[in-house]
Scaffold this active site. Structure first.
Site, PDB file in Angstrom:
ATOM      1  N   ASP A   5      46.976  36.908  40.122  1.00 34.98           N
ATOM      2  CA  ASP A   5      45.774  36.084  40.277  1.00 34.98           C
ATOM      3  C   ASP A   5      45.947  35.027  41.358  1.00 34.98           C
ATOM      4  O   ASP A   5      47.057  34.661  41.732  1.00 34.98           O
ATOM      5  CB  ASP A   5      45.427  35.404  38.948  1.00 34.98           C
ATOM      6  N   GLU A   6      44.826  34.531  41.845  1.00 36.90           N
ATOM      7  CA  GLU A   6      44.715  33.334  42.685  1.00 36.90           C
ATOM      8  C   GLU A   6      45.694  33.320  43.861  1.00 36.90           C
ATOM      9  O   GLU A   6      46.377  32.331  44.121  1.00 36.90           O
ATOM     10  CB  GLU A   6      44.884  32.080  41.819  1.00 36.90           C
ATOM     11  N   VAL A   7      45.738  34.418  44.584  1.00 39.58           N
ATOM     12  CA  VAL A   7      46.552  34.488  45.797  1.00 39.58           C
ATOM     13  C   VAL A   7      45.726  33.966  46.973  1.00 39.58           C
ATOM     14  O   VAL A   7      44.564  34.335  47.144  1.00 39.58           O
ATOM     15  CB  VAL A   7      47.015  35.934  46.052  1.00 39.58           C
ATOM     16  N   TYR A  50      39.209  23.384  37.948  1.00 39.25           N
ATOM     17  CA  TYR A  50      38.264  24.161  37.164  1.00 39.25           C
ATOM     18  C   TYR A  50      37.078  23.359  36.646  1.00 39.25           C
ATOM     19  O   TYR A  50      36.090  23.938  36.225  1.00 39.25           O
ATOM     20  CB  TYR A  50      38.988  24.846  36.006  1.00 39.25           C
TER      21      TYR A  50
END
EC number: 3.2.1.52
Length: 578
Positions: free
Chosen positions: A349-351, A456
């Site tokens: 995730d979140e690269v 977030y």
């Protein structure tokens, strides 16, 4: 072998454990001072709600000399019986929400003194396919036993948990009783995967903290502990091959998980019917690897971090360095031995591509081979996943791999959905099995304000997911029948930017229990009746109180007045689903 203790008599697998006790004298005097005026029990006080249940209005004394009768040999079941000898007989003389004793007879029909457990398969293998079904029968006639039947020992564990929630101290009878007998329960889970993710990298939790999480999961019939124990902030895993990773990457020498810690936790969880799935966070969120092996990480601690990571510190594995693959594969080999479960989470995730395109080694590597960064990225993660598969594991990834990077993944890949509920439709349309953790419903860390390093709070759905929002989420929404059948289950997620061992229990419970019921009980009864939140709250209130009595610091659902007088506070029009 005979062991003398204080309250119970067990006969299990030829081992007799004797206990002595004083007998409570029955009385019909009322001891229900403060009983709420409106304390309905339309559904039984069992969490999660069984699939089918029938009950009556008779009362049976539950003997404190109760005996357990089990044919066969199971260390897991033996240990469970020893645990439930305590849970059966927790006495709360002045409960916040007393049972409505007007629904059951003041006259005791008989004394129940035996629990007979019949298990079809005594194998102690635990997997995604383990049968968790059971039946529980308690007759109201002169019959001195509870009858439990299960296909596996793990189904029997769930039956014991259900029984423990039926047994209660009666102020009317001044003893432990089973109210509302006879009982006939047939139960099984709607979904195979009923999980909780806990992040132990951003803040460290000791093994005893994790034991408490697993205990409470087992009471809620949740069966997967997703252990997110590595991230950018710390590397607490004590690798045998690369000890420098934890020695330099953990917060301190005491903030590490040794091989023995992991083995013991996995066994502790198994004894409670909980699988433990490790997540190897890679190639993103990997700063902590750099402190032990600097050459395998790119864009380490870039300031300002914006553009290099979603939250500090920045750092991603250097996917052009051959040493990186060597280290990652070795860590996979170690974790595959320590975690026997057939599922392995490969993250993804979140690269942030900017991290790599600003690394001169990676830029040169791409130019020499006429490759794009996405081609190199895909090659790295597919090689990593293939190595996991070579260890006979099923690969689980975050949704970006499929839905953002658009990689073609093997069809046996499990895709975990977190960026909003729309991802469930997108992944299942492509034919992939999914585990649902949509952040706009099932993230437990959001809604506490915005720390500098937490982005977030600025995205949709980042408000506080209160219990009823968690409960209201239908993970099948807008899916065809074929798509819905690809859902393996779900997980609530407790990320630890703002949680640590001082406050995590109250953030997890009882909200995780709300998701746990949806994953076990589903959304409708077998006869098609909707399982509604306005009924659920009347069971969740006493269940929260019982979890606290058992030692879990679950947060209150409202003020104490509402606990005692639920219909004054939780009327249908007062319950919001969004």
């Amino acid at each position: 072998m005979v062991v003398v203790a204080s309250t119970l008599l067990f006969i299990i697998v030829g081992v007799v454990i004797a206990f002595t006790t004083s007998h409570h004298k029955l009385t019909e005097d009322s001891a229900t001072d403060g009983l709420p005026a409106n304390n309905p029990i339309r559904q039984p006080w069992i969490w999660p709600l069984p699939q089918t249940w029938q009950r009556g209005n008779q009362t049976i004394e539950f003997s404190e000399n109760v005996r357990f009768d089990f044919e066969g040999s199971s260390s897991i079941l033996n240990k469970a019986v020893q645990r439930y000898q305590r849970l059966f007989f927790l006495k709360e003389t002045h409960p916040m929400i007393p049972y409505n004793w007007s629904t059951t007879s003041t006259i005791v029909a008989y004394v129940l003194n035996k629990i007979h457990i019949q298990v079809q398969d005594i194998s102690e293998e635990l997997s995604i396919e383990t049968d968790a079904s059971y039946s529980l029968i308690i007759l109201a006639a002169q019959y001195d036993r509870v009858q439990i039947k299960a296909k596996t020992v793990f189904g029997a564990l769930y039956a014991l948990e259900t029984l423990s929630q039926i047994v209660r101290w009666s102020p009317v009878h001044q003893t432990f009783v089973i109210p509302n007998a006879p009982w006939n329960i047939i139960d099984y889970p709607k979904y195979k995967h009923r999980g909780l993710l806990l992040d132990t990298s951003r803040h460290y939790y000791d093994v005893q903290d994790l034991h408490k999480v697993i205990d409470t999961m087992s009471w809620n019939k949740m069966n997967v502990f997703h252990w997110h124990f590595l991230d950018a902030t710390s590397f607490p895993y004590a690798s045998k091959a690369y000890p420098q990773l934890a020695n330099k990457g953990a917060y301190s020498p005491v903030h590490q998980y040794t091989n023995d810690d992991i083995r013991n936790l996995v066994q502790y969880a198994k004894e409670r019917g909980v699988r433990v799935i490790p997540e190897l966070e890679a190639p993103g969120h990997s700063t902590s690897w750099a402190y032990g092996i600097p050459e395998i990480v790119s864009c380490v601690n870039k300031v300002p971090y914006a553009g290099f990571t979603v939250q500090p510190p920045s750092g991603q594995l250097n996917i052009a360095n051959s040493k990186t693959k060597e280290v990652v594969n070795t860590i996979i080999d170690e974790l595959s031995e320590l975690f026997p479960d057939s599922w392995f989470h490969a993250s993804g995730d979140e690269v942030i591509m900017n991290c790599w395109t600003n690394d001169t080694q990676i830029v040169s590597y791409l130019a020499e081979r006429n490759m794009t960064i996405m081609e190199l990225f895909r090659s790295f993660v597919i090689d990593m996943q293939n190595h996991i598969r070579s260890r006979h594991k099923t690969v689980m990834v975050w949704q970006e791999m499929l839905l953002e990077y658009n990689f073609t993944l093997p069809t046996d890949t499990i895709v975990q959905i977190w960026i909003g509920s729309s991802g469930v439709k997108a992944a299942t349309q492509k034919g992939y099995k999914t585990v649902v953790s949509s952040s706009d419903y099932w993230y437990l860390d959001t809604g506490y304000g915005k720390p500098r390093s937490n982005p977030y709070s600025n995205v949709p759905g980042a408000g506080y997911n209160h219990w009823n929002r968690v409960y209201s989420y239908d993970i099948r929404a807008n899916l065809t029948e074929d798509e819905a059948n690809l859902i393996q289950g779900g997980e609530v997620c407790m990320w630890s930017e703002l949680a640590d061992r001082t406050n995590f229990e109250g953030k997890i419970w009882p909200r995780a229990a709300a998701a746990g019921e949806r994953l076990w009980s589903g959304y409708e009864t077998p006869t098609g009746e909707t399982i509604a939140s306005d009924d659920a709250i009347l069971r969740l209130l006493p269940w929260r109180e019982l979890m606290v009595l058992r030692g879990t610091m679950a947060s209150p659902l409202n003020q104490g007045f509402c606990t005692r007088n639920p219909l004054d506070c939780f009327q249908v029009e007062h319950i919001q689903t969004a």
